[in-house]
Design a protein around this motif. Sequence first.
Motif, short mmCIF file in Angstrom:
data_model
loop_
_atom_site.label_atom_id
_atom_site.label_comp_id
_atom_site.label_asym_id
_atom_site.label_seq_id
_atom_site.Cartn_x
_atom_site.Cartn_y
_atom_site.Cartn_z
N ILE A 59 6.95 1.48 -3.64
CA ILE A 59 8.17 1.61 -2.82
C ILE A 59 9.24 2.31 -3.65
N ASP A 60 9.59 3.52 -3.24
CA ASP A 60 10.58 4.26 -4.02
C ASP A 60 12.00 3.99 -3.55
N LEU A 61 12.13 3.75 -2.25
CA LEU A 61 13.48 3.60 -1.70
C LEU A 61 13.40 2.70 -0.48
N ALA A 112 7.13 6.69 5.49
CA ALA A 112 8.17 5.69 5.75
C ALA A 112 7.55 4.57 6.56
N ILE A 113 7.64 3.35 6.02
CA ILE A 113 7.03 2.21 6.72
C ILE A 113 8.15 1.38 7.34
N PRO A 114 8.17 1.25 8.66
CA PRO A 114 9.21 0.44 9.28
C PRO A 114 8.89 -1.06 9.20
N LEU A 115 9.92 -1.85 8.97
CA LEU A 115 9.75 -3.31 8.96
C LEU A 115 10.74 -3.91 9.95
N GLN A 141 8.36 6.19 0.60
CA GLN A 141 7.69 6.77 -0.57
C GLN A 141 8.10 8.23 -0.67
N TYR A 142 8.48 8.69 -1.86
CA TYR A 142 8.93 10.07 -2.04
C TYR A 142 7.74 11.03 -2.06
N ARG A 143 8.05 12.24 -1.65
CA ARG A 143 7.03 13.27 -1.76
C ARG A 143 7.04 13.87 -3.18
N SER A 144 8.27 14.04 -3.72
CA SER A 144 8.38 14.61 -5.07
C SER A 144 9.50 13.90 -5.83
N PRO A 145 9.50 14.02 -7.15
CA PRO A 145 10.56 13.39 -7.95
C PRO A 145 11.95 13.88 -7.56
#
Lengths: 211, 408
Positions: free
Chosen positions: B53-55, B98-101, B238-242
Amino acid sequence: MILAKDISFQYDANHQFDIPDIKLDEGEELLILGKSGSGKTTVLNILGGLLKPQSGTVEIGNTSIYDLKGAALDKYRGANIGVIFQKPHILSPLTVEENLQLAQYFSEKREKHLIEKMLNDLGIAHKKNSKISSLSEGEAQRVSIARALVNNPKVILADEPTASLDDENAAMVIHMLKEQASRMKSALIVVTHDQRVKEHISNYILMGGVS
Amino acid sequence: MNMLKLSWKYLISKPLNTGLNILLLALGLAIIAVLLLVQDQFESQMDKDAKGIDLVVGAKGSPLQLILSSVYHIDFPTGNIDMKEAKAVSRNRLIKNAIPLSLGDNYEGYRIVGTNYDYLELYEVEFEKGKAWQKPFEVVLGQDVAKALQLGVGDKFMGSHGIGSSSHEHDHHAYVVTGILAKSGRVVDKLVLTSIESVWFTHYEEDEHDHSAMDRPVATKGFPNTEGDREITTLLIQYRSPMAAVQLPRFINSRSSLQAASPTFEISRLFELLGVGIKMIKGLAFVIVSIAGLSIFIALYNSLKERKYDLAVMRTIGASKKQLFFHIVLEGIILTGLGALVGILMGHLFLSILVIGQEQGALSSITPWVFLKEEVWIVLFAVVVGVVASIIPASGAYRTDIAKQLTK
């Protein structure tokens, strides 16, 4: 067996002890008589390898003990000299048997049967697992004798062994010392001011005190 | 007879003194052990749960609260966000997934999380029994939930509104268990997982009457299809790139009514806050250990006076100076070594008591009977304390003048 020659010792310039030469063969006995302050205990300490004299030599079993250094002297003393004090001075956290085991441990002798034998000979085998605090005075003195003799020493040194005992116990202790010394063919030296001991050991020298 | 036994005999001849010294040292070391264990397990657990999980994007509020509620499921959510807006954000090209909760309900204190199959993938779950949900009101239970509540596949239960266990029950529609997850050691063990639709249908009256909706399969990827104005609670991104780490949080925080928070950043901030407290407790532990060391020193030093005669006697029966030195140092080492073992045991015991009755809380992931490499250091540290405390008394023993002692 034990030979002390030309010993001189002084704590300071005014207290020069006059120490006679001593020569004992195996199985022989000697009584050193003298008043307190005459230097009896000093002599005993010197003979026992506990106090280095200013000059002279002490030989035990053909070894000049003060030529031994540090731990070597300690081990030699533990194995060859048995010292008995006026008070028993048994190590109280240990049991009777453990006190004897410790004497063997420190002198690096490992002869378990001697422990059993010594306890039996001195009639304290039934107390071997007892705490020191539960012993009577006579029993305690016997334990200290057993501890001094458990390594079959060449020389037995006793410092006022009878001073705090009544006639009966005093006679018993002297008798025991003589008996064990002759059995083990050890030289026995008793230092005392107790005239009662003279009845038992005929060979004696007198210490004259401070000269 | 040997040196160890000799020293031991002298120690137990004073049981109270010895016991007190061991206990004092053990107390200090127990605190250190607990701190080590908690820190190690807490941090690794935190890392494990936030992995991938990046963000996190959710309603405005405390960013730490957002992370705690939607990643670790311990705090309350900051509120709900509009799904249309969430959808818009998730279309950003910097976002890989992006996972919705959808949060807000519980069963017996275990949180019910509405999400999609991506969440299962994120935590790499495996099914012990059954399979994932397919229709509304079908749920999958984490291992701990199934065990604690003794639920199996096919069982039904009613969810309650709210996060805590004491809130009112939804009495309209029961959940059906379709699968139970294998133990993963991560946060999913303590969750009830279902579709976002299930959570909606319990809360929106109109859907309840649309019975055909109940039989339609739910969305397994992305967002559920709906025309209505719906809300979700958070998005796990989750990010695609840094590059995204630089641009995305700023973009979301400034351009929308949403808030973005990074788990790594918030958790290191949390540890920073806790750090002051931990440092104080650590300091206290070291003070106690120092006092214990001092107490051992005093005990040995005093006993030396009483024991000068014993030591002289040992010398007469053949002990060397070094042996006497060793005899005293060994007492110090035995004291502190035992103190260390008792302390470590006390630490673990304390932790296991702490964990009892904490199945759902933040401490529930801690296993008290795991031993760490660092605990060997505790023992070594204690032994060093023992050597330091006994070195002065031991050199006193080394210097014992036999003849002088015996003629006293």
